[in-house]
Design a protein around this motif. Structure first.
Motif, PDB file in Angstrom:
ATOM      1  N   GLU A 261       0.797  -1.206   0.000  1.00  0.00           N
ATOM      2  CA  GLU A 261       0.000   0.000   0.000  1.00  0.00           C
ATOM      3  C   GLU A 261       0.844   1.276   0.000  1.00  0.00           C
ATOM      4  O   GLU A 261       0.599   2.176  -0.776  1.00  0.00           O
ATOM      5  N   ARG A 262       1.839   1.312   0.869  1.00  0.00           N
ATOM      6  CA  ARG A 262       2.569   2.564   1.016  1.00  0.00           C
ATOM      7  C   ARG A 262       3.343   2.965  -0.224  1.00  0.00           C
ATOM      8  O   ARG A 262       3.178   4.073  -0.702  1.00  0.00           O
ATOM      9  N   PRO A 263       4.167   2.044  -0.762  1.00  0.00           N
ATOM     10  CA  PRO A 263       4.897   2.436  -1.972  1.00  0.00           C
ATOM     11  C   PRO A 263       3.972   2.864  -3.105  1.00  0.00           C
ATOM     12  O   PRO A 263       4.251   3.844  -3.787  1.00  0.00           O
ATOM     13  N   VAL A 264       2.868   2.144  -3.270  1.00  0.00           N
ATOM     14  CA  VAL A 264       1.939   2.500  -4.346  1.00  0.00           C
ATOM     15  C   VAL A 264       1.403   3.906  -4.116  1.00  0.00           C
ATOM     16  O   VAL A 264       1.363   4.736  -5.005  1.00  0.00           O
ATOM     17  N   ALA A 265       1.036   4.142  -2.844  1.00  0.00           N
ATOM     18  CA  ALA A 265       0.507   5.454  -2.506  1.00  0.00           C
ATOM     19  C   ALA A 265       1.554   6.524  -2.786  1.00  0.00           C
ATOM     20  O   ALA A 265       1.250   7.598  -3.287  1.00  0.00           O
ATOM     21  N   ALA A 266       2.804   6.203  -2.491  1.00  0.00           N
ATOM     22  CA  ALA A 266       3.864   7.175  -2.715  1.00  0.00           C
ATOM     23  C   ALA A 266       3.976   7.508  -4.198  1.00  0.00           C
ATOM     24  O   ALA A 266       4.162   8.657  -4.585  1.00  0.00           O
ATOM     25  N   ALA A 267       3.815   6.486  -5.016  1.00  0.00           N
ATOM     26  CA  ALA A 267       3.925   6.721  -6.454  1.00  0.00           C
ATOM     27  C   ALA A 267       2.783   7.615  -6.935  1.00  0.00           C
ATOM     28  O   ALA A 267       2.972   8.516  -7.735  1.00  0.00           O
ATOM     29  N   ALA A 268       1.592   7.350  -6.382  1.00  0.00           N
ATOM     30  CA  ALA A 268       0.432   8.152  -6.779  1.00  0.00           C
ATOM     31  C   ALA A 268       0.664   9.614  -6.391  1.00  0.00           C
ATOM     32  O   ALA A 268       0.257  10.523  -7.084  1.00  0.00           O
ATOM     33  N   LEU A 269       1.364   9.770  -5.266  1.00  0.00           N
ATOM     34  CA  LEU A 269       1.634  11.108  -4.779  1.00  0.00           C
ATOM     35  C   LEU A 269       2.625  11.849  -5.673  1.00  0.00           C
ATOM     36  O   LEU A 269       2.434  13.008  -6.008  1.00  0.00           O
TER      37      LEU A 269
ATOM     38  N   PRO B 249       1.198  12.561 -10.055  1.00  0.00           N
ATOM     39  CA  PRO B 249      -0.244  12.590 -10.297  1.00  0.00           C
ATOM     40  C   PRO B 249      -0.595  12.706 -11.784  1.00  0.00           C
ATOM     41  O   PRO B 249      -1.605  12.172 -12.221  1.00  0.00           O
TER      42      PRO B 249
ATOM     43  N   HIS C 235      -1.597   9.622 -14.100  1.00  0.00           N
ATOM     44  CA  HIS C 235      -2.919   9.005 -14.151  1.00  0.00           C
ATOM     45  C   HIS C 235      -3.947   9.910 -14.807  1.00  0.00           C
ATOM     46  O   HIS C 235      -4.962   9.466 -15.252  1.00  0.00           O
ATOM     47  N   ARG C 236      -3.684  11.183 -14.767  1.00  0.00           N
ATOM     48  CA  ARG C 236      -4.738  12.130 -15.106  1.00  0.00           C
ATOM     49  C   ARG C 236      -5.298  11.905 -16.508  1.00  0.00           C
ATOM     50  O   ARG C 236      -4.564  11.778 -17.476  1.00  0.00           O
TER      51      ARG C 236
END
Lengths: 340, 510
Positions: free
Chosen positions: A4-12, A15, A18-19
């Motif tokens: 979860e954390r690394p993925v979240a970091a990547a999303a952060l 951005p 993905h847009r």
């Protein structure tokens, strides 16, 4: 969990990556569309393979028989899917469908108008759902247990009311049998009813505030309550709706068969739940679509029909259906894992 | 502890790399743990702390790099193997079986690997009692369900200590503890370190690092940044290393006393709920941030949930801008503009598998729907974008599931959800729990901004520096009653702790 954390970091950090890539429905929507496309492709492949394997497969008679078979069950699948999304489950669908037939059949045999008898039968099924909803939301029992008990009770009522024998309803007027046997042009009425139900509920589920609350409730009941949603009312409603749709399906079956069969629908719950799950509904609630569930129904019914045409023993058919369910859920599990 | 400082490291990690698909969670990190030291590991969420700990515990396999334990290169393949090697891991989330006794929970792993066909409960309890004696007063026969969160935390530590533990990893153990419970935990940590156990302590809280640790290592974006002796550095330096820039001001400017408005937004009188709190009366004026302090179990959340009609049967009066409210359920409360931000955003604050947009709209769906109740996707997306921009939410697009966001951004979605209904009073329960330093400062600014826009704000927090830094006034709750009120000069940690716990030592168990 660990990812979860690394993925979240990547999303952060990125951005813009993905847009706009997946549109307003987003990642979850894209995954759903992928599933539905996949199901359509599998169904098409089966069609093509079967049209070579059996000369009877692509005939009008067979197509019509198949459509009749999945259309009525499809109405029950709609109810089950909505119930699953809200976090519930109903094992009593087969018995309640039979109960509708038996109640309407008995009333008709006692001289009542078949339409009125049907309305009373559907109301009785709705009441059955409301009773289950009461036990689940007010008493606080689990859907599984409550519906298991009702499955047995409703079946018992059917057998009690008929003495275990099918009721022959030879006197049913043609106008009534029309809903089960008639056609509008080349299209069976059953299919029309089915399409109307599916389109209406699919739209409502995707777009109305009323049904959005079903998703919230199933996704996280506590967060839903904390958002001011009356989750008990939602679950009561979905439970009742599922039984009401069983009632409607039961009446259509009765019109189609011209009889009321107390033993009808044994094992139906498994087929219906399997179809919903293959189509993307989760037993833990919060996800599912009507369109997907209907594709699941069609897939299972094409498989059954194919196996019958290929002279595969009925016993094998159950084994194959079960295996399809297991594979669908397994594939889904891994897709989910990769997405999470 | 520092006497051992010159010794060989017990644990030495070199060049560790771990990727998840395209994401490089650890980019060749080094880490060194000395015997008997308490070593803090700091870094924002996503810095790679948890990934490293999961590698050390054998939950994840590294792509490359080495782990040396006591000078020997080891490959740790599973948590069971890590335990055999003397590595104990206390996870952030408590993972105990609630309906099983403390003793059985502590020896779950040994029972699992034991060949004896029958359980020897007497021996189990005696051995559990031995271990628990080092940690505090917990009955080994008690069901875990009956323990407080802090006691459960101690049971988790006891579990890690059973197997000749040499390295103990504590992942944010104080997140759910009050200051006082945390103090007990730190005493225990020092005791264990004195016995030669090396401790890796993961935390976001600077104060804890500087009060209790010998050294601190900072990670950022999956990279090792630095290791410092705590005695020779400052909180500012550690925070700067964590975020890679200088954070000057953690708390926003407070309201000046002379600006205090006479306009009362929320007036609560004699709020009572039989078993949990009694006779709670307070008034909240416009633009003010009111804090609720107290020990866990004192009834802070319960009071706020009572006001919002989330749970419990409460009596008493709640007035909003002078008007007496008659709320039947939480839906009414939201309709009136009283909203509650849950302390547990994953458990009951958010719909994790649903999109950002549908989370933000959940409180008042009709705002994004037609009169007939048909949801307008465009309006729903626009609402999420507007509030996302206001809160500086970092996201890809509003259709993304909330689970894809970091903790701080998830919390912002939860706040956006509250703001979607233009609340009149907002109750924030632990608004910065589990979010990193940068996001924390932003959330504090958002809270102050809300207050200055005229929204009544009530903040519950177990972090006293946060309450003192953010609030204009703090009510201290003790055993379901208001024990006192502090503001201005009077608002100090000592004063609040005194009010929260004075003359009552059973409090901790509550």
């Amino acid at each position: 969990m660990m990812m979860e954390r690394p993925v979240a970091a990547a999303a952060l950090s990125s951005p813009s990556e993905h847009r706009g890539a997946t549109g307003p429905l987003g990642v979850a929507g894209k995954a759903l569309r992928m599933r539905e496309t996949g199901l359509i492709l599998i169904i098409l492949a089966l069609f093509i393979a079967m049209s070579f394997a059996s000369p009877y497969f692509l005939t009008w008679t067979n197509m019509r028989a198949m459509a009749m078979a999945f259309a009525v069950e499809g109405i029950v699948v709609v109810g089950m899917t909505i119930l699953l999304i809200s976090g519930g489950i109903d094992l009593s669908v087969g018995s309640v469908t039979a109960l509708a037939m038996v109640i309407a059949g008995l009333l008709f045999l006692n001289g009542m108008d078949p339409w009125l008898a049907s309305a009373i039968a559907i109301a009785a099924c709705t009441a059955t759902g409301a009773i289950m909803g009461f036990f689940v939301t007010r008493v606080g029992l689990h859907h599984f247990i409550v519906s298991l008990a009702v499955m047995v009770i409703a079946r018992g009522l059917c057998l009690l009311g008929t003495g275990g024998r099918p009721l022959g309803l030879y006197e049913l007027p043609e106008s009534f049998k029309f809903i089960g046997q008639g056609s509008i042009g080349p299209i069976p009425v059953v299919l029309v009813v089915f399409v109307v139900v599916v389109v209406a509920f699919d739209f409502m589920l995707r777009r109305t505030t009323m049904f959005r609350k079903v998703f919230y409730t199933g996704s996280n009941p506590k967060a839903a309550a904390y958002s001011g949603i009356q989750t008990k009312q939602v679950i009561f409603a979905t439970t009742t709706l599922c039984s009401a749709l069983c009632g409607i399906a039961g009446i259509i079956y009765m019109a189609r068969f011209g009889s009321a069969q107390p033993t009808f629908g044994i094992g139906m719950e498994l087929n219906v739940i399997a179809a919903a799950v293959i189509g993307g509904a989760s037993l833990s609630g919060g996800t599912g679509t009507i369109f997907g569930a209907i594709l699941g129904t069609i897939l299972l019914s094409v498989v059954s029909s194919s196996l019958a045409l290929l002279d595969v023993s009925v016993y094998w058919q159950d084994i194959i259906r079960g295996s399809i369910l297991l594979s669908a859920v397994t594939i889904d599990h891994y897709l989910n894992k990769r997405r999470g | 502890m520092s006497a051992d400082a010159a010794q060989e490291p017990i644990l030495k990690i070199t060049g560790l790399v771990k990727s998840f698909g395209p994401i490089r969670a650890l980019r060749g990190v080094d880490f060194e743990l000395r015997r008997g030291e308490i070593h803090a590991l700091a870094g924002e969420n996503g810095a790679g702390k948890s990934t490293l700990m999961n590698v050390i515990d054998g939950i994840l396999a590294p792509d490359s790099g080495t782990i040396e334990l006591d000078g020997q290169v080891v490959t740790i393949k599973s948590p069971a193997m890590a335990q055999k090697l003397g590595i104990g891991f206390v996870h952030q989330e408590i993972a105990l079986c609630p309906d099983v006794s403390v003793a059985e929970n502590i020896f779950m792993a040994t029972t699992n690997s034991s060949r004896a066909p029958l359980m020897n409960y007497a021996a189990l309890q005696a051995r559990a009692a031995d271990i628990l004696r080092r940690l505090g007063d917990i009955d080994p026969a008690a069901m875990v369900r009956t323990l407080s969160i802090s006691q459960q935390q101690l049971v988790e530590i006891a579990k890690a200590l059973t197997l000749d533990c040499r390295v103990l990893i504590l992942d944010e153990p104080t997140a759910a503890l009050t200051e006082r419970e945390a103090k007990v935990l730190f005493e225990i940590m020092h005791k264990l370190a004195a016995q030669g156990i090396s401790i890796i302590y993961i935390t976001h809280r600077m104060a804890e690092i500087f009060a209790n640790c010998d050294r601190v290592t900072v990670f950022r974006d999956g990279q090792y940044i630095t290791t410092m002796n705590v005695a020779e550095t400052s909180p500012g330096a550690v925070v700067s290393a964590m975020v890679g820039r200088v954070i000057d001001e953690l708390y926003p400017v407070k309201q000046r006393p002379e600006d205090r408005s006479d306009e009362i937004i929320l007036d609560v009188r004699a709020l009572t709920e039989a078993s949990r709190f009694r006779d709670i009366s307070f008034a909240l004026s416009k633009g003010e941030i009111l804090g609720l302090a107290g020990l866990i179990g004192a009834g802070r959340s319960e009071i706020v949930k009572g006001i919002c009609r989330l749970e419990g049967e409460v009596t008493g009066e709640v007035r909003l801008a002078g008007r007496l409210l008659a709320l039947r359920h939480h839906g009414d409360s939201i309709a009136e503009g009283l909203v509650y931000l849950s302390e547990d955003r994953k458990g009951d604050g958010l719909f994790l598998d649903m999109s950002i947009a549908s989370n933000v709209s959940a409180l008042r769906l009709r705002q994004v729907a037609s009169a007939a109740g048909i949801i307008d996707d465009g309006r729903e997306a626009a609402q999420a974008q507007r509030l996302g921009a206001r809160l500086n939410l970092k996201y890809g697009h509003v259709g993304q599931p909330v689970s894809a966001l970091s903790g701080g951004n998830q919390q912002k979605v939860a706040i956006a959800k509250m703001l979607s209904v233009d609340p009149k009073v907002i109750f924030l329960d632990e608004p910065t729990r589990g979010v990193d330093v940068g996001a924390k400062a932003e959330i504090h600014r958002i809270i102050r901004d809300l207050a200055s826009r005229g929204v009544g704000v009530v903040v519950i927090s177990s972090e006293l520096p946060e309450l003192i830094g953010v609030c204009d006034r703090v009510l201290v709750i003790r055993e379901g009653r208001i024990a006192g009120e502090v503001s201005g000069e009077d608002m100090t940690e000592d004063r609040i702790i005194y009010l929260a716990s004075v003359g009552n030592d059973q409090q901790q168990v509550a």
